[in-house]
Design an enzyme around this catalytic site. Structure first.
Site, short mmCIF file in Angstrom:
data_model
loop_
_atom_site.label_atom_id
_atom_site.label_comp_id
_atom_site.label_asym_id
_atom_site.label_seq_id
_atom_site.Cartn_x
_atom_site.Cartn_y
_atom_site.Cartn_z
N LYS A 92 21.07 16.31 3.62
CA LYS A 92 22.05 17.37 3.80
C LYS A 92 22.89 17.47 2.73
CE LYS A 92 21.83 16.65 8.77
NZ LYS A 92 22.47 16.09 10.03
N GLN A 129 27.65 12.52 12.03
CA GLN A 129 26.51 12.15 12.28
C GLN A 129 26.30 11.42 13.62
OE1 GLN A 129 23.98 13.68 10.70
NE2 GLN A 129 21.97 12.46 11.57
N ASP A 134 28.50 21.87 13.07
CA ASP A 134 27.49 21.43 14.13
C ASP A 134 27.23 22.53 15.30
OD1 ASP A 134 25.81 19.28 13.47
OD2 ASP A 134 27.30 17.89 13.60
#
Ligand code: GUN
Length: 295
Positions: free
Chosen positions: A54, A98, A121
């Site tokens: 990412k 994460q 997210d």
């Protein structure tokens, strides 16, 4: 029928190119780039790889990516302190912590500590609520947003059509049901959200003109569950040990691909379907966050 492929890799490149152009325009206008902060807690090997990929994509697109790593011994309060400091930084437009996080850290608490406007997210309950009421400032989780883009850009009509989604997770099934059943262009579908307690599942899935498998059980959807000519989208990614592979494993989807592709009209492959879309939607969400925060 032999299905044509809905190519997620190709469609993700379209989204990435559009985002790259949007990032360049944003940066020229403001004199600074959209910023995305990654937080990784511990050294989970898959997370190391994912966050690395990412961050690299941020570089490719001109997004200012920054990775913060806390030790596996970190406690929840340390993660929350870091999130609070990132919430307060004006050049950080998006925050991604994460998952999975080490035991003892409540992921829901961490995700809910992220400012909803920086929640690229789309995990914050406020963003799921905004999606439910059709608020265009909602951040939609990257996997359902990616499925939606595959259908839209793949030219699959949705209005009035019967969609069956398998799996009611908060991250995929639920937001996808809200997206596709919403009002307006690229939505207006009639959606059934099926799950592990659904009775006579094959009779439900056979009703689907568009069948989306997101329950995380490899090869669960067999040909007898699929209507002739259906569009089939496979969200599954299960690692299956495979000594023939250099990595020792292969990735399988939730759909029994070969027999199902004999019946479907369109199908997403695994890998190369929904997977590449998620990172593209993360980048698109970051640009959206930066624009909303500077409007
Ligand atoms: N772990 C695996 N995928 C994801 C994701 O999309 N977001 C976060 N925060 N963690 C993940």
């Amino acid at each position: 029928m032999s299905a044509r492929l809905l190519d997620g890799k190709l469609i993700s490149e379209q989204v990435l190119e559009e985002t790259r152009r949007g990032v360049a325009e944003f940066t020229a206008k403001h004199g600074f780039a959209p910023g995305l902060a990654f937080v990784r807690v511990g050294e989970d090997p898959a997370s190391v790889v994912y966050v690395g990929a990412k961050a690299k994509m941020c570089e490719r697109l001109g997004i200012q990516g920054q990775t913060y790593v806390l030790p596996a011994s970190a406690v929840e309060a340390q993660v929350l302190d870091l999130v609070a400091s990132l919430n307060a930084q004006p050049r950080v437009h998006g925050i991604l912590v994460q998952s999975p996080m080490p035991a003892g850290i409540r992921e829901d608490v961490v995700f809910e500590a992220i400012l909803p406007g920086k929640d690229v997210d789309g995990f914050h309950p406020l963003n799921l609520g905004k999606l439910a009421v059709g608020d265009p400032t909602a951040f939609v989780a990257c996997t359902p947003a990616g499925v939606h883009q595959i259908l839209l850009r793949g030219g699959i009509p949705l209005a009035g059509r019967r969609v069956v989604i398998l799996g009611r997770s908060r991250i995929v099934g639920k937001p996808l049901a809200l997206l596709l059943s919403g009002k307006g262009k690229g939505a207006d579908a009639t959606v059934t959200l099926a799950h592990s307690r659904t009775q006579d599942l094959p009779s439900v899935t056979r009703e689907a003109e568009i069948l989306i498998a997101a329950m995380g059980k490899n090869r669960f959807v067999t040909a007898d569950m699929v209507r002739e000519g259906a569009v089939v989208v496979d969200v599954g990614i299960t690692r299956v040990p495979d000594p023939a592979k250099k990595s020792g494993a292969r990735i399988e989807g939730d759909v029994d691909f070969i027999p199902v592709s004999q019946k479907a009209s369109w199908i997403t492959p695994v890998p190369g379907g929904v997977g590449p879309m998620t990172i593209a939607m993360l980048m698109a969400n970051t640009l959206k966050a930066a624009k909303l925060q500077t409007a």
